[in-house]
Design an enzyme around this catalytic site. Sequence first.
Site, mmCIF file in Angstrom:
data_model
loop_
_atom_site.group_PDB
_atom_site.id
_atom_site.type_symbol
_atom_site.label_atom_id
_atom_site.label_comp_id
_atom_site.label_asym_id
_atom_site.label_seq_id
_atom_site.Cartn_x
_atom_site.Cartn_y
_atom_site.Cartn_z
ATOM 1 N N CYS A 114 0.515 -1.425 0.140
ATOM 2 C CA CYS A 114 -0.202 -0.137 0.518
ATOM 3 C C CYS A 114 0.693 1.237 0.196
ATOM 4 O O CYS A 114 -0.281 2.386 -0.016
ATOM 5 C CB CYS A 114 -0.693 -0.353 1.302
ATOM 6 S SG CYS A 114 -1.569 -1.541 0.833
ATOM 7 N N HIS A 251 -3.022 6.360 2.721
ATOM 8 C CA HIS A 251 -3.528 5.688 2.178
ATOM 9 C C HIS A 251 -4.946 4.785 2.927
ATOM 10 O O HIS A 251 -4.894 4.909 4.140
ATOM 11 C CB HIS A 251 -2.525 3.959 2.036
ATOM 12 C CG HIS A 251 -3.637 3.127 2.329
ATOM 13 N ND1 HIS A 251 -3.966 2.686 1.064
ATOM 14 C CD2 HIS A 251 -3.347 1.217 3.019
ATOM 15 C CE1 HIS A 251 -4.311 1.281 1.015
ATOM 16 N NE2 HIS A 251 -3.887 0.996 1.975
ATOM 17 N N ASN A 281 -10.066 -0.484 0.647
ATOM 18 C CA ASN A 281 -8.657 -0.207 0.715
ATOM 19 C C ASN A 281 -8.402 -1.308 -0.972
ATOM 20 O O ASN A 281 -8.327 -2.803 -0.891
ATOM 21 C CB ASN A 281 -7.895 -1.940 1.553
ATOM 22 C CG ASN A 281 -6.779 -1.651 1.688
ATOM 23 O OD1 ASN A 281 -6.289 -1.058 0.943
ATOM 24 N ND2 ASN A 281 -6.051 -2.101 2.322
HETATM 25 O O1 UT7 Z 1 -3.709 -1.878 3.742
HETATM 26 C C1 UT7 Z 1 -2.758 -2.018 4.633
HETATM 27 C C2 UT7 Z 1 -2.752 -2.266 6.053
HETATM 28 N N1 UT7 Z 1 -3.992 -2.596 6.802
HETATM 29 C C3 UT7 Z 1 -4.731 -2.308 7.398
HETATM 30 O O2 UT7 Z 1 -4.063 -0.675 8.043
HETATM 31 C C4 UT7 Z 1 -5.408 -2.739 8.137
HETATM 32 C C5 UT7 Z 1 -5.845 -2.443 9.487
HETATM 33 N N2 UT7 Z 1 -7.242 -3.684 10.593
HETATM 34 C C6 UT7 Z 1 -8.531 -3.064 10.772
HETATM 35 O O3 UT7 Z 1 -8.537 -2.151 9.539
HETATM 36 C C7 UT7 Z 1 -8.647 -3.495 11.237
HETATM 37 O O4 UT7 Z 1 -7.704 -4.183 12.045
HETATM 38 C C8 UT7 Z 1 -10.334 -4.374 10.867
HETATM 39 C C9 UT7 Z 1 -10.993 -4.405 10.000
HETATM 40 C C10 UT7 Z 1 -9.593 -5.356 9.948
HETATM 41 C C11 UT7 Z 1 -10.010 -5.086 11.907
HETATM 42 O O5 UT7 Z 1 -11.698 -4.134 12.978
HETATM 43 P P1 UT7 Z 1 -11.360 -4.225 14.518
HETATM 44 O O6 UT7 Z 1 -12.232 -2.979 15.303
HETATM 45 O O7 UT7 Z 1 -9.400 -4.258 15.053
HETATM 46 O O8 UT7 Z 1 -12.004 -5.909 14.841
HETATM 47 P P2 UT7 Z 1 -11.008 -6.673 15.474
HETATM 48 O O9 UT7 Z 1 -10.298 -7.003 14.899
HETATM 49 O O10 UT7 Z 1 -10.340 -6.015 17.078
HETATM 50 O O11 UT7 Z 1 -12.361 -7.587 16.107
HETATM 51 C C12 UT7 Z 1 -13.458 -7.143 17.346
HETATM 52 C C13 UT7 Z 1 -14.196 -8.441 16.895
HETATM 53 C C14 UT7 Z 1 -14.204 -9.491 16.915
HETATM 54 O O12 UT7 Z 1 -14.744 -10.196 18.019
HETATM 55 P P3 UT7 Z 1 -14.548 -11.044 18.972
HETATM 56 O O13 UT7 Z 1 -13.836 -11.323 18.888
HETATM 57 O O14 UT7 Z 1 -14.385 -9.450 19.672
HETATM 58 O O15 UT7 Z 1 -16.219 -11.493 19.783
HETATM 59 C C15 UT7 Z 1 -14.482 -10.069 15.812
HETATM 60 O O16 UT7 Z 1 -14.145 -11.423 15.452
HETATM 61 O O17 UT7 Z 1 -14.937 -7.851 15.683
HETATM 62 C C16 UT7 Z 1 -15.400 -9.787 14.767
HETATM 63 N N3 UT7 Z 1 -15.029 -9.179 13.508
HETATM 64 C C17 UT7 Z 1 -16.003 -9.289 12.817
HETATM 65 N N4 UT7 Z 1 -17.958 -8.918 12.982
HETATM 66 C C18 UT7 Z 1 -18.329 -8.861 12.395
HETATM 67 C C19 UT7 Z 1 -14.258 -9.334 12.680
HETATM 68 N N5 UT7 Z 1 -14.821 -9.197 11.323
HETATM 69 C C20 UT7 Z 1 -15.586 -9.165 11.876
HETATM 70 C C21 UT7 Z 1 -16.844 -9.254 10.255
HETATM 71 N N6 UT7 Z 1 -18.086 -8.437 10.775
HETATM 72 N N7 UT7 Z 1 -16.141 -8.502 9.010
#
Ligand code: UT7
Length: 331
Positions: A114, A251, A281
């Site tokens: 990215c 980005h 993204n």
């Molecule tokens: O472009 C290159 C660089 N990449 C990035 O910058 C991406 C960086 N990361 C992110 O943007 C975020 O970490 C994500 C969007 C991938 C995830 O968001 P988050 O707020 O960090 O969520 P999390 O991983 O902390 O998950 C929170 C909860 C989890 O459930 P529990 O364990 O709390 O019960 C996940 O299982 O949300 C759950 N979850 C979802 N729920 C509904 C994860 N993905 C989803 C989903 N729909 N798609």
Amino acid sequence: MQSNAVITAIGTYVPERILTNSDLEKLVDTNDEWIVQRTGIKERHIASDEQFTSDLCFAAVQNMIDRYEVSVADVDYIIVATSTPDSVFPSVASQVQAHFGIPSTGSTDIQAACAGFAAAIQLANGLLLSGVHRKILVIGAETLSKITDYTDRTTCILFGDGAGAFLMETSEGIGDITAAYSKTDGTRGHLLYRSSLASAISGHPIQTNGLIVQNGREVYRWAVSHVAEGVQQLLENSGLLPEQIDWFIPHSANMRIIESLCERTGFAMEQTLSSIQLYGNTSAASIPLAIDEAVRAGRVSPGQLLLLYGFGGGLTQAGVILRWSLPANRQ
Ligand code: UT7
């Protein structure tokens, strides 16, 4: 910083097919509210089975030619930043040469995930300044949908496809690029990788499916702390304050990351451009897509200062500050 490079045209393209959050609800256990709240993404554009990264590049360059009435016949170098080349070789850049029948040009693909588009601008600036080349096509393009795991709800909601191109040329006067910065932390490479090449970094046996694997939480943490430091370093290199920059274009990884970067670096959200909401993204394409949307809307205009900052797989960071000198089109 020295520069004799001017940006003389911009063009973009996204595939027609749209993948909405409600489409994704049918594929994995997710919902529109979660996706919008956690990422800011509403929909993304997805290439057809017959469309590859090279096709998106051709369309973005054609868009540039049509809007700015420029010729690519005398382009003498082509750089394509992409993590999703049609093949490792021939490069996508060499396919751009063939498609437009450019008679005398060098070409290369670069891979900085990215951070690729900003890294490609830095390279083009150096090549123009050295005098080795005079007219360079710089393209950021991705068909991430082809390497997205649509059974993994933590990644499949994020990615989309698109392409953006700049034409950069030597000028007699001072160039548009006023500052640059880049940084890599390869020790965290295992946090975000394409699985076919990842046997060593993932510690798992060779996987051949070639899909994106991400530890989202850890990449998020890295982005809001280390990337913010990188943006501050770029500002320090330039001697400019956030309020002296007209547009901050990080980005488009996630709207919450963008908000946090703004808070930590002193940019206002109103100063920020992104392509996250309608395109998701799109990795190396996200920055030119965000700029072009604002150029077409008349928000980015000649004379303004732009800070472009890419970050992602590697983990890589690359940023440039440039003075914009283009209207929306020349017609
Ligand atoms: O472009 C290159 C660089 N990449 C990035 O910058 C991406 C960086 N990361 C992110 O943007 C975020 O970490 C994500 C969007 C991938 C995830 O968001 P988050 O707020 O960090 O969520 P999390 O991983 O902390 O998950 C929170 C909860 C989890 O459930 P529990 O364990 O709390 O019960 C996940 O299982 O949300 C759950 N979850 C979802 N729920 C509904 C994860 N993905 C989803 C989903 N729909 N798609």
